[in-house]
Motif scaffolding. Sequence first.
Motif, PDB file in Angstrom:
ATOM      1  N   ALA A   1       0.714  -1.707   0.035  1.00  0.00           N
ATOM      2  CA  ALA A   1       0.338   0.097  -0.290  1.00  0.00           C
ATOM      3  C   ALA A   1       0.879   1.395  -0.153  1.00  0.00           C
ATOM      4  O   ALA A   1       1.959   1.477   0.698  1.00  0.00           O
ATOM      5  CB  ALA A   1      -1.288   0.670   1.347  1.00  0.00           C
ATOM      6  N   ALA A   2       0.631   1.960  -0.381  1.00  0.00           N
ATOM      7  CA  ALA A   2       1.352   3.778  -0.765  1.00  0.00           C
ATOM      8  C   ALA A   2       1.710   4.138   0.932  1.00  0.00           C
ATOM      9  O   ALA A   2       0.523   4.172   1.619  1.00  0.00           O
ATOM     10  CB  ALA A   2       0.415   4.670  -1.544  1.00  0.00           C
ATOM     11  N   PRO A   3       2.330   4.625   0.977  1.00  0.00           N
ATOM     12  CA  PRO A   3       2.091   6.019   2.894  1.00  0.00           C
ATOM     13  C   PRO A   3       1.128   6.494   2.519  1.00  0.00           C
ATOM     14  O   PRO A   3       0.892   7.009   2.385  1.00  0.00           O
ATOM     15  CB  PRO A   3       3.808   6.201   2.768  1.00  0.00           C
ATOM     16  CG  PRO A   3       4.079   6.019   0.854  1.00  0.00           C
ATOM     17  CD  PRO A   3       3.689   5.134   0.475  1.00  0.00           C
ATOM     18  N   ALA A   4       0.958   7.146   3.775  1.00  0.00           N
ATOM     19  CA  ALA A   4       0.345   7.822   4.000  1.00  0.00           C
ATOM     20  C   ALA A   4       0.535   9.546   4.090  1.00  0.00           C
ATOM     21  O   ALA A   4       2.364   9.291   3.380  1.00  0.00           O
ATOM     22  CB  ALA A   4      -0.080   8.105   5.278  1.00  0.00           C
ATOM     23  N   PRO A   5       0.636  10.855   3.226  1.00  0.00           N
ATOM     24  CA  PRO A   5       0.392  11.275   2.749  1.00  0.00           C
ATOM     25  C   PRO A   5       0.607  12.615   3.672  1.00  0.00           C
ATOM     26  O   PRO A   5       0.317  12.368   5.316  1.00  0.00           O
ATOM     27  CB  PRO A   5      -0.301  12.547   2.107  1.00  0.00           C
ATOM     28  CG  PRO A   5      -2.217  11.411   2.466  1.00  0.00           C
ATOM     29  CD  PRO A   5      -1.579  10.162   2.952  1.00  0.00           C
ATOM     30  N   PRO A   6       2.294  13.403   3.630  1.00  0.00           N
ATOM     31  CA  PRO A   6       2.685  14.042   4.965  1.00  0.00           C
ATOM     32  C   PRO A   6       1.369  15.208   5.473  1.00  0.00           C
ATOM     33  O   PRO A   6       0.021  15.219   4.129  1.00  0.00           O
ATOM     34  CB  PRO A   6       3.889  15.194   3.623  1.00  0.00           C
ATOM     35  CG  PRO A   6       4.266  13.911   2.955  1.00  0.00           C
ATOM     36  CD  PRO A   6       2.464  13.253   2.622  1.00  0.00           C
ATOM     37  N   ALA A   7       1.544  15.488   6.547  1.00  0.00           N
ATOM     38  CA  ALA A   7       0.433  16.323   7.053  1.00  0.00           C
ATOM     39  C   ALA A   7       0.842  17.679   6.849  1.00  0.00           C
ATOM     40  O   ALA A   7       0.602  18.402   8.925  1.00  0.00           O
ATOM     41  CB  ALA A   7      -0.813  15.430   7.771  1.00  0.00           C
ATOM     42  N   PRO A   8       1.036  18.279   6.565  1.00  0.00           N
ATOM     43  CA  PRO A   8       1.385  19.836   7.221  1.00  0.00           C
ATOM     44  C   PRO A   8       0.420  21.032   7.791  1.00  0.00           C
ATOM     45  O   PRO A   8      -0.658  20.325   7.397  1.00  0.00           O
ATOM     46  CB  PRO A   8       2.098  20.606   5.941  1.00  0.00           C
ATOM     47  CG  PRO A   8       1.334  20.173   4.912  1.00  0.00           C
ATOM     48  CD  PRO A   8       1.261  18.325   4.938  1.00  0.00           C
TER      49      PRO A   8
END
Length: 112
Positions: free
Chosen positions: A3-10
């Motif tokens: 699975a793709a990693p979670a997106p960064p959350a700025p």
Amino acid sequence: MPAAPAPPAPVVPAEPVQIVGVEHIAWDQPAITETEFRRLSFAIYINDKRSELQGVHCERADRAFACKTKLPKLSNGEHKLAVVSYFKDGPRIVESHRSPVLTVIKSSEARN
């Protein structure tokens, strides 16, 4: 297939941010296991052009990894930035969705 990693959350302000080119960008990388985290690398899209982020420093926080790095060099003017996390799976790159877009307006550094 991994699975793709979670997106960064700025944290992304609603209005463009004025910068001079010496700033850092910071974000929370959603919590995953330490082993999974060590596989991750980060890239930034600047006006939809992908560049690898160098010198990313991350520390474990409550439910995420707090990450930051110096912004790449930017020309003067408005730029749209989005960060992604990714890992390599053999020859494939498995990339997260892009973070929310951060709009910056870069102007020349003040001179003394």
